[in-house]
Design an enzyme around this catalytic site. Structure first.
Site, PDB file in Angstrom:
ATOM      1  N   LEU A 159       4.787  24.620  42.003  1.00 13.77           N
ATOM      2  CA  LEU A 159       5.368  23.548  41.187  1.00 13.77           C
ATOM      3  C   LEU A 159       5.838  24.027  39.816  1.00 13.77           C
ATOM      4  O   LEU A 159       6.789  23.511  39.255  1.00 13.77           O
ATOM      5  CB  LEU A 159       4.347  22.426  40.976  1.00 13.77           C
ATOM      6  CG  LEU A 159       4.062  21.517  42.170  1.00 13.77           C
ATOM      7  CD1 LEU A 159       2.942  20.544  41.828  1.00 13.77           C
ATOM      8  CD2 LEU A 159       5.320  20.761  42.594  1.00 13.77           C
ATOM      9  N   GLY A 160       5.115  24.975  39.265  1.00 16.00           N
ATOM     10  CA  GLY A 160       5.507  25.422  37.931  1.00 16.00           C
ATOM     11  C   GLY A 160       4.517  26.437  37.426  1.00 16.00           C
ATOM     12  O   GLY A 160       3.452  26.636  38.010  1.00 16.00           O
ATOM     13  N   GLY A 201       2.606  27.799  33.845  1.00 21.80           N
ATOM     14  CA  GLY A 201       2.329  27.566  32.437  1.00 21.80           C
ATOM     15  C   GLY A 201       1.966  28.882  31.796  1.00 21.80           C
ATOM     16  O   GLY A 201       2.070  29.937  32.413  1.00 21.80           O
ATOM     17  N   LYS A 218      -3.840  23.040  39.409  1.00 19.32           N
ATOM     18  CA  LYS A 218      -3.501  23.916  38.282  1.00 19.32           C
ATOM     19  C   LYS A 218      -4.614  24.939  38.087  1.00 19.32           C
ATOM     20  O   LYS A 218      -5.770  24.569  37.927  1.00 19.32           O
ATOM     21  CB  LYS A 218      -3.321  23.062  37.026  1.00 19.32           C
ATOM     22  CG  LYS A 218      -2.923  23.826  35.786  1.00 19.32           C
ATOM     23  CD  LYS A 218      -2.527  22.867  34.669  1.00 19.32           C
ATOM     24  CE  LYS A 218      -2.367  23.574  33.348  1.00 19.32           C
ATOM     25  NZ  LYS A 218      -1.926  22.668  32.282  1.00 19.32           N
ATOM     26  N   ASP A 222       1.657  17.888  21.748  1.00 17.39           N
ATOM     27  CA  ASP A 222       2.719  18.686  22.369  1.00 17.39           C
ATOM     28  C   ASP A 222       3.610  17.794  23.238  1.00 17.39           C
ATOM     29  O   ASP A 222       3.985  18.147  24.347  1.00 17.39           O
ATOM     30  CB  ASP A 222       2.116  19.831  23.186  1.00 17.39           C
ATOM     31  CG  ASP A 222       3.123  20.966  23.419  1.00 17.39           C
ATOM     32  OD1 ASP A 222       4.140  21.023  22.701  1.00 17.39           O
ATOM     33  OD2 ASP A 222       2.894  21.793  24.320  1.00 17.39           O
TER      34      ASP A 222
HETATM   35  P1  ATP Z   1       3.066  25.154  29.029  1.00 20.03           P
HETATM   36  O1  ATP Z   1       2.167  25.539  27.935  1.00 20.03           O
HETATM   37  O2  ATP Z   1       4.145  26.138  29.352  1.00 20.03           O
HETATM   38  O3  ATP Z   1       3.607  23.774  28.838  1.00 20.03           O
HETATM   39  P2  ATP Z   1       0.829  24.750  30.798  1.00 20.03           P
HETATM   40  O4  ATP Z   1       0.076  25.979  31.135  1.00 20.03           O
HETATM   41  O5  ATP Z   1       0.183  23.884  29.834  1.00 20.03           O
HETATM   42  O6  ATP Z   1       2.251  25.130  30.376  1.00 20.03           O
HETATM   43  P3  ATP Z   1       1.680  22.539  32.426  1.00 20.03           P
HETATM   44  O7  ATP Z   1       2.695  22.113  31.428  1.00 20.03           O
HETATM   45  O8  ATP Z   1       0.551  21.619  32.666  1.00 20.03           O
HETATM   46  O9  ATP Z   1       1.112  23.983  32.129  1.00 20.03           O
HETATM   47  O10 ATP Z   1       2.388  22.832  33.823  1.00 20.03           O
HETATM   48  C1  ATP Z   1       3.457  23.754  33.976  1.00 20.03           C
HETATM   49  C2  ATP Z   1       4.537  23.131  34.853  1.00 20.03           C
HETATM   50  O11 ATP Z   1       3.976  22.809  36.156  1.00 20.03           O
HETATM   51  C3  ATP Z   1       5.087  21.810  34.333  1.00 20.03           C
HETATM   52  O12 ATP Z   1       6.150  21.997  33.435  1.00 20.03           O
HETATM   53  C4  ATP Z   1       5.519  21.119  35.623  1.00 20.03           C
HETATM   54  O13 ATP Z   1       6.784  21.588  36.029  1.00 20.03           O
HETATM   55  C5  ATP Z   1       4.500  21.586  36.652  1.00 20.03           C
HETATM   56  N1  ATP Z   1       3.418  20.597  36.763  1.00 20.03           N
HETATM   57  C6  ATP Z   1       2.276  20.573  36.045  1.00 20.03           C
HETATM   58  N2  ATP Z   1       1.494  19.536  36.381  1.00 20.03           N
HETATM   59  C7  ATP Z   1       2.157  18.874  37.352  1.00 20.03           C
HETATM   60  C8  ATP Z   1       1.878  17.685  38.108  1.00 20.03           C
HETATM   61  N3  ATP Z   1       0.763  17.009  37.918  1.00 20.03           N
HETATM   62  N4  ATP Z   1       2.791  17.275  39.015  1.00 20.03           N
HETATM   63  C9  ATP Z   1       3.935  17.980  39.186  1.00 20.03           C
HETATM   64  N5  ATP Z   1       4.260  19.094  38.512  1.00 20.03           N
HETATM   65  C10 ATP Z   1       3.390  19.550  37.592  1.00 20.03           C
END
Ligand code: ATP
Ligand code: MG
Length: 351
Positions: free
Chosen positions: A98-99, A101, A121, A209
């Site tokens: 999905l993505g 981080g 995650k 954020d």
């Molecule tokens: P960053 O600091 O880069 O924002 P992070 O480690 O805090 O990243 P998230 O922002 O929670 O991570 O998640 C990264 C990506 O994964 C999001 O931009 C989104 O595309 C995808 N994602 C995260 N949580 C979900 C969810 N619950 N449903 C669908 N996609 C998700």
């Protein structure tokens, strides 16, 4: 407890070389520095202009804060859910990525029996703090139950890795939108954003954020606030506690954050909501960079001149949107806060 959070926040920064603030992304940077020391030139420049009034007077009385020391009940509930998931592990298939981080990746899981979906995650915890700040994020997040905030169903920590099992948003994020939205769509999303942010604030949590990439959508066009990685608690024993540190994603950060002094929590989210609304209405930002050599930013923040006549502002036709933006992007945080409380809800949903 709040000071624990502050302490853990302080321990977050530090591995970033010369500057003590951490650059979490190359583009659309998420920045964190809670020490107030070793401020960047940007901060020093902004500070020297000294145009921002800091107000730390407590204003909200209706806050029922989340706990950051987990109760036995909360841990037990989490343990049961995690155990139930482990017991049915074979029913869950890994569907897709999905993505990613900064601290790990997010994958989609599907239950072949029930057809349920979960966003999974995985976060590598920094070993420097105990309990890790990621665990505190999970403890806070698991207490937040609202339609416009991604739910954290449960978490598991195995060694230095934290696994979060989240509600899945299947419609991408506001950050994926490449074109400006029609005004009524932007205001509809804004109203949902405001509901979610209001809820977080009512639980004593400031997100810090808010930005399009962290605002996920469902296929039914429900907006869900995600990524509480930089959240903080702003109420301690019924009293509002000032926030400190250079935290957020630069273009969405309120001017008072750059001063290096303490600031109130909720108004920084309100400012970010203003920038998000601008982004939805124009597909751009009100300034190229929130930095003191950006002409539009300087005009808005330091000289307090209105830049409505400028290019992107000109594309915003609705007077109510312009007035909303003006109120959310008030340079004085106390003005922003009182404006937020007065925003008529009807105005945001119907055009
Ligand atoms: P960053 O600091 O880069 O924002 P992070 O480690 O805090 O990243 P998230 O922002 O929670 O991570 O998640 C990264 C990506 O994964 C999001 O931009 C989104 O595309 C995808 N994602 C995260 N949580 C979900 C969810 N619950 N449903 C669908 N996609 C998700
Ligand atoms: Mg994110």
């Amino acid at each position: 407890m709040f000071f624990f959070r502050l302490f853990f926040c302080c321990c977050r920064q530090g591995n970033s070389g010369e500057e003590t603030w951490t650059t979490r992304k190359e583009t659309n940077k998420t920045i964190e520095n809670t020490s107030g020391k070793g401020r960047s030139n940007l901060q020093k420049e902004t500070e020297s202009r000294g145009s921002t009034k800091i107000v730390t007077t407590p204003t909200r009385t209706t806050v029922s804060p989340v706990t950051i020391f987990p109760t036995r009940e909360l841990l037990e509930r989490n343990r049961e859910k995690a155990q139930a998931h482990t017991n049915s592990e074979k029913e869950w298939e890994d569907v897709k990525f999905l993505g990613v981080g900064v601290f790990g990746y997010v994958r989609l899981l599907r239950n072949v029996k029930t057809e349920e979906f979960l966003a999974f995650k995985e976060v590598k915890c920094k070993p420097t703090t105990f309990p890790s700040e990621e665990l505190i994020e999970s403890i806070i997040h698991s207490q937040l139950d609202h339609e416009n905030v991604i739910r954290l169903f449960f978490w598991r920590k195995v060694g230095q890795t934290l696994f979060m099992y989240l509600e899945y948003a299947n419609g991408g994020s506001l950050g994926d939108l490449k074109e400006a939205l029609a005004e009524h769509d932007a205001l509809r999303y804004f109203e949902q954003l405001r509901e979610g942010v209001d809820f977080l604030h009512s639980r004593g949590v400031v997100h810090r954020d808010i930005k399009p990439d962290n605002l996920l959508l469902t296929e039914d066009e429900v907006l869900k606030i995600a990524d509480l990685g930089l959240c903080s608690i702003f109420v301690w024993r019924g009293v509002e506690v000032p926030q400190r540190g250079f935290v957020g994603t630069q273009n969405y950060m309120a001017p008072e954050i750059f001063t290096g002094r303490s600031y109130r929590g909720p108004p920084v989210d309100m400012w970010a909501c203003g920038v998000v609304l601008f982004n939805m209405l124009t597909a751009g930002l009100p300034w190229r960079r929130a930095i003191s050599n950006d002409n539009n930013y300087v005009l808005w923040v330091h000289r307090k001149k209105k830049i409505f006549s400028r290019k992107l502002w000109n594309t915003i036709e609705g007077l109510s949107s312009l007035s909303l933006l003006k109120r959310l992007l008030a340079v004085d945080p106390s003005e922003r806060d009182s404006n937020w409380l007065q925003l008529p809800r009807q105005e945001n949903t119907h055009q």
